[in-house]
Design a protein around this motif. Structure first.
Motif, PDB file in Angstrom:
ATOM      1  N   ARG A   1     107.681 119.135   3.667  1.00  0.00           N
ATOM      2  CA  ARG A   1     108.643 118.078   3.322  1.00  0.00           C
ATOM      3  C   ARG A   1     108.543 116.896   4.276  1.00  0.00           C
ATOM      4  NH1 ARG A   1     114.529 120.326   2.012  1.00  0.00           N
ATOM      5  NH2 ARG A   1     114.865 118.252   1.139  1.00  0.00           N
TER       6      ARG A   1
ATOM      7  N   GLY B   1     114.679 123.784  -9.181  1.00  0.00           N
ATOM      8  CA  GLY B   1     114.289 122.464  -8.683  1.00  0.00           C
ATOM      9  C   GLY B   1     114.333 121.423  -9.784  1.00  0.00           C
TER      10      GLY B   1
ATOM     11  N   LEU C   1     110.857 111.884  -3.100  1.00  0.00           N
ATOM     12  CA  LEU C   1     111.395 113.119  -3.682  1.00  0.00           C
ATOM     13  C   LEU C   1     111.413 114.265  -2.674  1.00  0.00           C
ATOM     14  CD1 LEU C   1     112.319 114.693  -6.219  1.00  0.00           C
ATOM     15  CD2 LEU C   1     109.942 115.238  -6.629  1.00  0.00           C
TER      16      LEU C   1
ATOM     17  N   LEU D   1     112.295 114.337   0.264  1.00  0.00           N
ATOM     18  CA  LEU D   1     113.475 114.350   1.122  1.00  0.00           C
ATOM     19  C   LEU D   1     114.699 114.869   0.381  1.00  0.00           C
ATOM     20  CD1 LEU D   1     113.010 110.846   2.761  1.00  0.00           C
ATOM     21  CD2 LEU D   1     112.385 113.063   3.709  1.00  0.00           C
ATOM     22  N   LEU D   2     114.571 115.013  -0.936  1.00  0.00           N
ATOM     23  CA  LEU D   2     115.737 115.395  -1.718  1.00  0.00           C
ATOM     24  C   LEU D   2     115.706 116.884  -2.051  1.00  0.00           C
ATOM     25  CD1 LEU D   2     115.668 112.300  -4.043  1.00  0.00           C
ATOM     26  CD2 LEU D   2     117.203 112.710  -2.135  1.00  0.00           C
ATOM     27  N   ALA D   3     116.855 117.368  -2.466  1.00  0.00           N
ATOM     28  CA  ALA D   3     117.016 118.794  -2.729  1.00  0.00           C
ATOM     29  C   ALA D   3     115.969 119.415  -3.674  1.00  0.00           C
ATOM     30  CB  ALA D   3     118.421 119.055  -3.236  1.00  0.00           C
ATOM     31  N   PRO D   4     115.670 118.791  -4.828  1.00  0.00           N
ATOM     32  CA  PRO D   4     114.780 119.469  -5.775  1.00  0.00           C
ATOM     33  C   PRO D   4     113.446 119.882  -5.170  1.00  0.00           C
ATOM     34  CG  PRO D   4     115.736 117.541  -6.796  1.00  0.00           C
ATOM     35  CD  PRO D   4     116.153 117.512  -5.366  1.00  0.00           C
TER      36      PRO D   4
ATOM     37  N   LEU E   1     123.026 122.846  -6.245  1.00  0.00           N
ATOM     38  CA  LEU E   1     121.780 122.128  -6.487  1.00  0.00           C
ATOM     39  C   LEU E   1     121.521 121.023  -5.470  1.00  0.00           C
ATOM     40  CD1 LEU E   1     122.062 121.971 -10.351  1.00  0.00           C
ATOM     41  CD2 LEU E   1     120.554 123.440  -9.038  1.00  0.00           C
TER      42      LEU E   1
ATOM     43  N   ALA F   1     112.767 120.916  -2.245  1.00  0.00           N
ATOM     44  CA  ALA F   1     112.874 122.147  -1.469  1.00  0.00           C
ATOM     45  C   ALA F   1     112.796 123.364  -2.380  1.00  0.00           C
ATOM     46  CB  ALA F   1     114.176 122.156  -0.689  1.00  0.00           C
ATOM     47  N   PHE F   2     113.489 123.303  -3.504  1.00  0.00           N
ATOM     48  CA  PHE F   2     113.458 124.431  -4.445  1.00  0.00           C
ATOM     49  C   PHE F   2     112.044 124.676  -4.933  1.00  0.00           C
ATOM     50  CE2 PHE F   2     117.954 123.103  -5.257  1.00  0.00           C
ATOM     51  CZ  PHE F   2     118.551 124.298  -4.941  1.00  0.00           C
ATOM     52  N   ILE F   3     111.363 123.586  -5.305  1.00  0.00           N
ATOM     53  CA  ILE F   3     110.043 123.742  -5.891  1.00  0.00           C
ATOM     54  C   ILE F   3     109.050 124.271  -4.858  1.00  0.00           C
ATOM     55  CG2 ILE F   3     108.119 122.466  -6.926  1.00  0.00           C
ATOM     56  CD1 ILE F   3     110.300 120.772  -8.336  1.00  0.00           C
TER      57      ILE F   3
ATOM     58  N   LEU G   1     117.101 126.239   2.973  1.00  0.00           N
ATOM     59  CA  LEU G   1     116.585 125.031   2.356  1.00  0.00           C
ATOM     60  C   LEU G   1     117.264 123.772   2.875  1.00  0.00           C
ATOM     61  CD1 LEU G   1     116.185 126.246  -1.293  1.00  0.00           C
ATOM     62  CD2 LEU G   1     114.512 126.117   0.519  1.00  0.00           C
ATOM     63  N   ALA G   2     118.534 123.884   3.211  1.00  0.00           N
ATOM     64  CA  ALA G   2     119.299 122.688   3.531  1.00  0.00           C
ATOM     65  C   ALA G   2     118.788 121.967   4.773  1.00  0.00           C
ATOM     66  CB  ALA G   2     120.757 123.047   3.712  1.00  0.00           C
TER      67      ALA G   2
ATOM     68  N   MET H   1     113.075 129.624  -8.752  1.00  0.00           N
ATOM     69  CA  MET H   1     113.231 128.515  -7.808  1.00  0.00           C
ATOM     70  C   MET H   1     112.690 127.212  -8.381  1.00  0.00           C
ATOM     71  SD  MET H   1     114.726 129.043  -4.974  1.00  0.00           S
ATOM     72  CE  MET H   1     115.913 129.850  -5.980  1.00  0.00           C
ATOM     73  N   ILE H   2     111.531 127.292  -9.038  1.00  0.00           N
ATOM     74  CA  ILE H   2     110.928 126.072  -9.567  1.00  0.00           C
ATOM     75  C   ILE H   2     111.804 125.490 -10.670  1.00  0.00           C
ATOM     76  CG2 ILE H   2     108.934 125.171 -10.833  1.00  0.00           C
ATOM     77  CD1 ILE H   2     107.236 127.151  -9.143  1.00  0.00           C
TER      78      ILE H   2
ATOM     79  N   ILE I   1     109.676 126.081  -2.175  1.00  0.00           N
ATOM     80  CA  ILE I   1     109.934 127.480  -1.854  1.00  0.00           C
ATOM     81  C   ILE I   1     109.457 128.375  -3.000  1.00  0.00           C
ATOM     82  CG2 ILE I   1     112.280 127.948  -2.725  1.00  0.00           C
ATOM     83  CD1 ILE I   1     112.103 128.644   0.695  1.00  0.00           C
ATOM     84  N   GLY I   2     109.599 127.899  -4.235  1.00  0.00           N
ATOM     85  CA  GLY I   2     109.099 128.666  -5.377  1.00  0.00           C
ATOM     86  C   GLY I   2     107.600 128.849  -5.307  1.00  0.00           C
ATOM     87  N   LEU I   3     106.880 127.761  -5.014  1.00  0.00           N
ATOM     88  CA  LEU I   3     105.419 127.835  -4.929  1.00  0.00           C
ATOM     89  C   LEU I   3     104.992 128.751  -3.784  1.00  0.00           C
ATOM     90  CD1 LEU I   3     104.522 124.093  -5.593  1.00  0.00           C
ATOM     91  CD2 LEU I   3     104.253 126.017  -7.152  1.00  0.00           C
TER      92      LEU I   3
ATOM     93  N   ALA J   1     109.988 133.302  -7.839  1.00  0.00           N
ATOM     94  CA  ALA J   1     109.262 132.038  -7.697  1.00  0.00           C
ATOM     95  C   ALA J   1     109.566 131.074  -8.839  1.00  0.00           C
ATOM     96  CB  ALA J   1     107.764 132.312  -7.615  1.00  0.00           C
TER      97      ALA J   1
ATOM     98  N   PHE K   1     122.436 123.605  -1.719  1.00  0.00           N
ATOM     99  CA  PHE K   1     121.800 124.926  -1.625  1.00  0.00           C
ATOM    100  C   PHE K   1     122.744 126.086  -1.341  1.00  0.00           C
ATOM    101  CE2 PHE K   1     119.083 121.651   0.258  1.00  0.00           C
ATOM    102  CZ  PHE K   1     118.021 121.675  -0.600  1.00  0.00           C
TER     103      PHE K   1
ATOM    104  N   ALA L   1     117.843 120.646 -10.540  1.00  0.00           N
ATOM    105  CA  ALA L   1     118.448 119.807  -9.501  1.00  0.00           C
ATOM    106  C   ALA L   1     118.101 118.340  -9.733  1.00  0.00           C
ATOM    107  CB  ALA L   1     117.966 120.252  -8.119  1.00  0.00           C
ATOM    108  N   MET L   2     116.846 118.095 -10.185  1.00  0.00           N
ATOM    109  CA  MET L   2     116.451 116.712 -10.483  1.00  0.00           C
ATOM    110  C   MET L   2     117.310 116.149 -11.598  1.00  0.00           C
ATOM    111  SD  MET L   2     112.389 116.351 -10.549  1.00  0.00           S
ATOM    112  CE  MET L   2     111.439 117.376  -9.472  1.00  0.00           C
TER     113      MET L   2
END
Lengths: 207, 247, 202
Positions: free
Chosen positions: A153, C188, A181, A183-186, C19, A188-190, A33-34, C184-185, A192-194, C181, C22, C191-192
């Motif tokens: 992204r 995210g 958003l 460009l920021l970390a959150p 967060l 990436a998490f979302i 992700l990084a 991860m969401i 990858i989850g989707l 999944a 990673f 993290a926000m």
């Protein structure tokens, strides 16, 4: 003999899709992700990763009959760490700009569970050529997820693909804005989850 | 017992092979990496005076050619005299390094190496000032460890271009350095101060604050040199590079 | 002192090693299924990070960094290319040593933490802590604070995640979304929330 029936193909396609190391086995997400803010860095990371995982698989498979069992893990780590250092030094010598962007994350390939996992789980019990192909498959599977996340992204976050602006000027003039958003970390998490959700759904619905 | 011996032997063999390989690779690639690092810094010096554009790719050779044609690295004492490197034995910072951009025998800009504390680590860059000693011509960052997307924006063009044309002195000619505002300058900063504030980065208040402090510290150390340029004293008309070998 | 406090708060919140950077994701996803194990692993990570980051600092600045070997009469030697391999060995050795010590002195603690220690050796947050320490040019004291702060931040994230996942067990999720999944969401979203702390100033 169809290509899709050969053992080598199955060895390659398994990790690249059905048992994708990131989405299906939840491994190696850290470095994944990084570096996905831009496609360029994601692509270089994919190459470095594929290089390390396929060669470490090959070397460990070649040594599989001589490695003493009690220091197995240490030997695997030494092989992996050496390959990572080679990749890191090489990048800093020939692709300086990108290595600056990747910063510490190339080094962190060492602790990427995918590599140690494949060394332990596959290379120790299979002949060199299959181990090498398995490494390639894992690298490609890993890379495909990385590149897809990076594509989303970069496209929505900076309006470009591989650094070339693709969002037309007219659209910006009409009030379209890049999504900070992304460009920021959150983000990436979302994403990858989707993506994991989508892939799991596709794999499940085939069964 | 022989099992243990075999393991130890194998481990030693491993160490030897890996060690030799890695040392060979590292030593072999080191000159290349050094060249890259140097070229990267030279390129950043060129960015500040618009001799290179951030959108174009250059080979290290091109960078070197432009750099050697236009830029001289010199060391000056606080009084603006060219200093011999030997004088700074004590390292008390009395001798300052500056880069000069000379065009047609006339100094256009002097460039100051910036070193500042950041949120996560040191920030390194360059700031070019016009030969009037008070106007910023350009600013770059070539090394930092700030968070991508937040403080990491300091490496981006939009942030660095904000510095161009800002003043390091106020209307009365007093030294004030350049500050990073907490948000947009036109909303946050009173009219009379706008000339020495740049737009901040959203979500990176701390990075901005550290960088403001670092810029002020560095610029005030270089204030004697800037004063020279402001007063147009003759001793500041440094023409010849001291040591052509030191580039 | 204020700088150290602000470094600590930053490594716990806005610059959280998990967060924002990673790191340590694999164990994060695998071990956040229940609170007790998450707390146990969290403490182990704090402990190991607080110890290994300064130890690696000493090794790096005493042996590896350019010019570090001046005391041995070798001022021109630069061994920093070895940092990766040395750091990972130090981490593995430290984890092993800590395991032996805990085993010797506290059976109950060993029963609680023992299973996690091997996991930690390949947790990238630990190696990441040491690499960031070099990357960011921290001083020795700062490396102690940063190691501790990064550990606390990691623990905070995993414990919060474990709490959220307990609630998720009763959620009726669409097929394919359960497990990885949705984790991860939720991460995210977390993290926000953590990013909001970037406004805290000392």
């Amino acid at each position: 003999m169809k290509l899709t029936r050969t053992k080598a193909f199955k060895t390659f396609a398994g990790p690249a899709w059905y048992e994708n190391p990131i989405n299906m086995q939840m491994l190696g997400i850290c470095s994944a992700l990084a570096v996905t803010v831009q496609l360029k860095t994601a692509f270089v990371m994919t190459l470095a990763m594929t290089f390390v995982v396929s060669l470490s698989n090959l070397i460990i498979s070649l040594l599989r009959n001589v490695i003493p069992g009690n220091i197995r893990i240490i030997v695997e780590l030494a092989v992996i760490a050496s390959l990572v250092i080679l990749a890191d030094e090489f990048l800093r010598a020939y692709y300086f700009e990108i290595s600056k962007l990747l910063s510490v994350f190339v080094g962190l390939i060492i602790t990427n569970c995918i590599i140690l996992g494949r060394a332990e789980g596959f290379a120790l019990s299979n002949p060199p050529h299959l181990a090498f192909v398995d490494g390639l498959g894992n690298g490609v599977g890993y890379g495909s997820v990385l590149m897809s996340v990076a594509l989303i992204r970069e496209l929505f976050g900076s309006g470009s693909i591989f650094g070339y602006t693709v969002v037309p000027e007219r659209l910006y003039a009409a009030g379209y804005e890049d999504m900070g958003l992304m460009l920021l970390a959150p983000a990436a998490f979302i994403i990858i989850g989707l993506m994991a959700w989508l892939q799991k759904y596709l794999v499940n619905s085939r069964k | 017992m022989s099992e243990t011996l075999k393991s130890i032997g194998f481990a030693l063999g491993m160490c030897l092979v890996c060690g030799v390989l890695l040392t060979a690779a590292a030593t072999g690639l080191q000159p290349m990496q050094e060249k890259n690092r140097l070229s990267d810094r030279q390129k950043n010096v060129l960015y500040t005076v618009d001799l290179a554009s951030r959108d174009k790719a250059y080979t290290p050779e091109q960078i070197r050619d432009i750099y050697e044609k236009n830029i001289d690295k010199i060391r000056v004492s606080a009084a603006g005299e060219i200093a011999e490197p030997a004088e700074d034995k004590a390292g008390d910072g009395q001798v300052l390094t500056i880069y000069l951009y000379t065009k047609n025998g006339e100094i256009q800009n002097y460039i100051i190496p910036i070193e500042s504390q950041g949120l996560w680590g040191k920030i390194y860059g360059y700031m070019a000032l016009e030969n009037d000693g008070s106007t910023v011509a350009g600013f770059t960052v070539y090394e930092h460890s700030e968070t991508p997307g937040l403080g990491g924006e300091i490496e981006k063009q939009w942030f660095q271009e904000n510095f161009e044309g800002k003043k390091i002195v106020d209307r009365t000619g007093r030294f004030v350095a350049v500050q990073i505002a907490k948000g947009d300058v036109d909303k946050r900063v009173p009219e009379e101060k706008e000339s020495h504030y740049v737009d901040g980065i959203s979500g990176a208040t701390l990075t901005g604050r550290y960088l403001s402090k670092g810029l002020e510290k560095t610029l005030s150390r270089y204030e004697p040199v800037s004063l020279c340029f402001r007063k147009q004293r003759l001793s500041c008309r440094l023409q010849e590079p001291t040591d052509p070998g030191e580039k | 002192m204020v700088e150290l406090l602000s470094l600590f708060l930053n490594s716990v919140f806005a610059g959280n090693i998990l967060l924002a950077y990673f790191l340590g994701m694999c164990s994060f996803v695998a071990v956040s299924k229940n609170i007790e194990t998450a707390v146990g692993l969290g403490f182990a990570v704090i402990f190991v990070l607080t110890v290994t980051t300064p130890v690696n600092w000493l090794i790096f600045h005493g042996l590896l960094s350019p010019g570090a070997l001046a005391w041995a009469g070798l001022p021109d030697v630069d061994l920093s290319f070895l940092k990766l391999i040395i750091f990972i060995s130090v981490i593995a050795a430290m984890v092993q040593a800590i395991e032996i010590i805990i085993d010797r002195f506290s059976a109950s603690l060993y029963a609680g933490l023992g299973i996690f220690l091997p996991l930690i050796a390949v947790n990238c947050a630990i190696l990441g802590g040491s690499l960031f320490m070099v990357e960011r040019n921290l001083t020795f004291i700062e490396s102690v604070v940063f190691g501790f702060g990064a550990g606390v931040g990691w623990m905070l994230a995993i414990v919060a995640m474990a709490a959220a996942r307990i609630k998720l067990r009763y959620a009726d999720l669409p097929s394919g979304l359960e497990g990885f999944a949705i984790t991860m969401i939720v991460t995210g979203l977390m993290a926000m929330a953590f990013m909001l702390f970037s406004g805290i100033t000392m």
